[in-house]
Motif scaffolding. Structure first.
Motif, PDB file in Angstrom:
ATOM      1  N   VAL A 135      -7.569   3.021  -4.308  1.00 17.94           N
ATOM      2  CA  VAL A 135      -8.889   2.390  -4.216  1.00 17.94           C
ATOM      3  C   VAL A 135      -8.756   0.932  -3.778  1.00 17.94           C
ATOM      4  N   SER A 136      -7.734   0.249  -4.302  1.00 17.65           N
ATOM      5  CA  SER A 136      -7.508  -1.152  -3.926  1.00 17.65           C
ATOM      6  C   SER A 136      -7.254  -1.283  -2.430  1.00 17.65           C
ATOM      7  N   ALA A 137      -6.436  -0.374  -1.873  1.00 14.86           N
ATOM      8  CA  ALA A 137      -6.150  -0.416  -0.438  1.00 14.86           C
ATOM      9  C   ALA A 137      -7.414  -0.214   0.385  1.00 14.86           C
ATOM     10  N   LEU A 138      -8.261   0.709  -0.030  1.00  9.35           N
ATOM     11  CA  LEU A 138      -9.515   0.964   0.686  1.00  9.35           C
ATOM     12  C   LEU A 138     -10.432  -0.250   0.626  1.00  9.35           C
ATOM     13  N   LYS A 139     -10.509  -0.888  -0.519  1.00  9.56           N
ATOM     14  CA  LYS A 139     -11.372  -2.060  -0.666  1.00  9.56           C
ATOM     15  C   LYS A 139     -10.871  -3.243   0.174  1.00  9.56           C
ATOM     16  N   LYS A 140      -9.575  -3.243   0.485  1.00  6.05           N
ATOM     17  CA  LYS A 140      -9.003  -4.300   1.325  1.00  6.05           C
ATOM     18  C   LYS A 140      -9.139  -3.992   2.814  1.00  6.05           C
ATOM     19  N   GLY A 141      -9.779  -2.866   3.118  1.00  8.96           N
ATOM     20  CA  GLY A 141     -10.036  -2.543   4.522  1.00  8.96           C
ATOM     21  C   GLY A 141      -9.029  -1.640   5.174  1.00  8.96           C
ATOM     22  N   GLU A 142      -8.128  -1.031   4.379  1.00  9.24           N
ATOM     23  CA  GLU A 142      -7.113  -0.152   4.949  1.00  9.24           C
ATOM     24  C   GLU A 142      -7.676   1.246   5.207  1.00  9.24           C
ATOM     25  N   MET A 149       3.217   4.352   1.679  1.00 12.65           N
ATOM     26  CA  MET A 149       2.950   5.622   1.025  1.00 12.65           C
ATOM     27  C   MET A 149       2.488   5.337  -0.399  1.00 12.65           C
ATOM     28  N   ILE A 150       1.411   5.980  -0.822  1.00 13.81           N
ATOM     29  CA  ILE A 150       0.858   5.776  -2.155  1.00 13.81           C
ATOM     30  C   ILE A 150       0.909   7.098  -2.912  1.00 13.81           C
ATOM     31  N   SER A 151       1.500   7.104  -4.088  1.00 11.88           N
ATOM     32  CA  SER A 151       1.534   8.322  -4.898  1.00 11.88           C
ATOM     33  C   SER A 151       0.106   8.808  -5.130  1.00 11.88           C
ATOM     34  N   ARG A 152      -0.080  10.116  -5.030  1.00 10.07           N
ATOM     35  CA  ARG A 152      -1.434  10.654  -5.189  1.00 10.07           C
ATOM     36  C   ARG A 152      -1.973  10.442  -6.601  1.00 10.07           C
ATOM     37  N   ASN A 153      -1.090  10.083  -7.551  1.00  9.12           N
ATOM     38  CA  ASN A 153      -1.532   9.785  -8.917  1.00  9.12           C
ATOM     39  C   ASN A 153      -1.903   8.322  -9.101  1.00  9.12           C
ATOM     40  N   ASN A 154      -1.681   7.509  -8.067  1.00  6.51           N
ATOM     41  CA  ASN A 154      -1.957   6.071  -8.162  1.00  6.51           C
ATOM     42  C   ASN A 154      -3.374   5.779  -7.668  1.00  6.51           C
ATOM     43  N   LEU A 155      -4.351   6.161  -8.475  1.00  4.57           N
ATOM     44  CA  LEU A 155      -5.753   5.985  -8.089  1.00  4.57           C
ATOM     45  C   LEU A 155      -6.098   4.519  -7.880  1.00  4.57           C
ATOM     46  N   MET A 173      -0.571   9.757  14.205  1.00  5.19           N
ATOM     47  CA  MET A 173      -1.702   8.932  13.794  1.00  5.19           C
ATOM     48  C   MET A 173      -1.288   7.471  13.644  1.00  5.19           C
ATOM     49  N   GLY A 174      -0.096   7.265  13.090  1.00  8.38           N
ATOM     50  CA  GLY A 174       0.393   5.896  12.931  1.00  8.38           C
ATOM     51  C   GLY A 174       0.620   5.188  14.253  1.00  8.38           C
ATOM     52  N   LEU A 175       1.006   5.933  15.294  1.00  8.25           N
ATOM     53  CA  LEU A 175       1.181   5.327  16.611  1.00  8.25           C
ATOM     54  C   LEU A 175      -0.159   4.923  17.219  1.00  8.25           C
ATOM     55  N   CYS A 176      -1.229   5.611  16.803  1.00  6.09           N
ATOM     56  CA  CYS A 176      -2.567   5.264  17.292  1.00  6.09           C
ATOM     57  C   CYS A 176      -3.186   4.149  16.464  1.00  6.09           C
ATOM     58  N   GLN A 177      -3.021   4.241  15.147  1.00  4.51           N
ATOM     59  CA  GLN A 177      -3.595   3.256  14.231  1.00  4.51           C
ATOM     60  C   GLN A 177      -2.822   3.340  12.915  1.00  4.51           C
ATOM     61  N   PRO A 178      -1.893   2.425  12.645  1.00  2.00           N
ATOM     62  CA  PRO A 178      -1.112   2.487  11.408  1.00  2.00           C
ATOM     63  C   PRO A 178      -2.006   2.524  10.173  1.00  2.00           C
ATOM     64  N   MET A 179      -1.636   3.374   9.217  1.00  2.00           N
ATOM     65  CA  MET A 179      -2.446   3.500   8.010  1.00  2.00           C
ATOM     66  C   MET A 179      -1.552   3.747   6.814  1.00  2.00           C
ATOM     67  N   MET A 180      -2.170   4.011   5.666  1.00  2.00           N
ATOM     68  CA  MET A 180      -1.463   4.385   4.449  1.00  2.00           C
ATOM     69  C   MET A 180      -1.758   5.855   4.173  1.00  2.00           C
ATOM     70  N   ALA A 181      -0.942   6.479   3.308  1.00  2.00           N
ATOM     71  CA  ALA A 181      -1.158   7.887   3.005  1.00  2.00           C
ATOM     72  C   ALA A 181      -0.798   8.173   1.561  1.00  2.00           C
ATOM     73  N   THR A 182      -1.551   9.062   0.930  1.00  5.46           N
ATOM     74  CA  THR A 182      -1.189   9.546  -0.397  1.00  5.46           C
ATOM     75  C   THR A 182      -0.170  10.676  -0.240  1.00  5.46           C
ATOM     76  N   TYR A 183       0.699  10.834  -1.231  1.00  3.31           N
ATOM     77  CA  TYR A 183       1.741  11.867  -1.151  1.00  3.31           C
ATOM     78  C   TYR A 183       2.296  12.138  -2.532  1.00  3.31           C
ATOM     79  N   ARG A 184       3.051  13.236  -2.662  1.00  7.85           N
ATOM     80  CA  ARG A 184       3.775  13.546  -3.893  1.00  7.85           C
ATOM     81  C   ARG A 184       5.236  13.173  -3.699  1.00  7.85           C
ATOM     82  N   PRO A 185       5.779  12.260  -4.504  1.00  7.23           N
ATOM     83  CA  PRO A 185       7.184  11.873  -4.356  1.00  7.23           C
ATOM     84  C   PRO A 185       8.114  13.080  -4.447  1.00  7.23           C
TER      85      PRO A 185
END
Length: 305
Positions: free
Chosen positions: A185-192, A175-181, A142-154
């Motif tokens: 949300v901030s990344a989504l509001k910035k258009g990611e 990578m964004i911790s799944r507990n970092n709401l 997916m990143g090779l098609c369109q780089p993005m961010m992802a939630t995950y558990r460290p």
């Protein structure tokens, strides 16, 4: 957000076994892909002898989800599912260690225009993921098609955390911790574009009970609903499956999901239906060994006894 920094402490003897395992994985994925496919399937089949508890969980999940299937049909699916488990290990090595040009030879994409259409409006997009066995490689593709961010558990192992983050950031942004709401949300509001997988049992807190296949009350995270309300981001699904003809992988990107409910319980039922549809693209490749139904409504006994 996860950082990718090497530490001298990783050279300590406590990590030597981890280094050995990573070195062996790197060595195995240098093989030609057809050989990797054969090796992965055989490793997965052999693992059934050591993963009896996981096999019983998979069998029970299939009994609950597909009660009309015969025992023979379920056993066939379990057999293929364990082959996919073996492939998942080697696909993780492919995702972390293969160069971009080699990865590109083994996948095609259906629906990339759906993602680009949403992002062309300068809107963030919540990418709904599903836990297929090829998930790690799917993130790289997916990143090779369109780089993005992802939630995950460290990862609990700091060396593995460094390795997996380094591997995942080869073609993605962060990578964004799944507990970092707040960060999500901030990344989504910035258009990611941010990947989020709501198809596992995260416990009673923050969940609603909704149908999933033939199981009536399944604990389903309200995270999708909360993130959607706070960010206003549209949603679509991204799923990657292994092709049956051994020719590689196909990444499916759906059109934007419409008519998302404004009620938590209805939203949980909606997203479960979406996930069901994605799973049925290749049910033998889904993570059936996860105890998806371990959390029950108050007063109900375990479904795994």
């Amino acid at each position: 957000m996860s950082q990718c920094k090497f530490q001298r402490a990783f050279l300590h003897p406590r990590y030597w076994l981890t280094w050995f395992g990573l070195g062996l994985l790197w060595l195995l994925v240098q093989l030609p892909y057809p050989a990797i496919r054969v090796l992965g399937s055989r490793l997965g089949s052999a693992s059934r002898h050591f993963l009896k508890r996981r096999e019983s969980i998979a069998r029970r999940n299939l009994e609950l989800c597909f009660p009309n299937d015969t025992p023979a049909q379920r056993e066939k699916l379990i057999k293929e599912n364990f082959k996919a488990i073996g492939m998942a290990l080697l696909e993780t090595g492919i995702a972390w260690f293969w160069p971009d040009e080699r990865v590109r030879k083994w996948f095609d994409v259906e629906g990339l225009e759906n993602l680009k259409e949403v992002q062309a409006q300068n809107r963030g997009v919540m990418v709904i993921g599903v836990h297929f066995m090829s998930l790690e490689l799917g993130g790289r593709v997916m990143g090779l098609c369109q780089p993005m961010m992802a939630t995950y558990r460290p990862h609990n192992n700091l060396l593995m955390e460094w390795v997996q983050t380094r591997g995942r950031l080869r073609s993605n942004k962060a990578m964004i911790s799944r507990n970092n709401l707040r960060g999500l949300v901030s990344a989504l509001k910035k258009g990611e574009a941010v990947w989020f997988a709501p198809d596992q049992d995260y416990g009673r807190k923050g969940s609603s009970f909704a149908p999933f296949f033939a199981v009536e009350n399944v604990a389903t995270t309200n995270g999708t609903f909360v993130i959607s309300r706070l960010s206003g981001a549209p949603m679509l699904t991204v799923t990657m499956i292994r092709k049956a003809d051994n020719s590689g992988y196909r990444l499916f990107i759906s059109p934007e999901l419409k008519n998302y409910p404004q009620d938590e319980t209805e939203a949980a039922a909606y997203i479960n239906k979406v996930i069901e549809k994605e799973i049925m693209r290749a049910p033998e490749q889904y993570l059936w060994v996860h105890r998806r139904f371990k959390t029950r409504p108050v007063g109900e006994s375990s479904l795994y006894k």
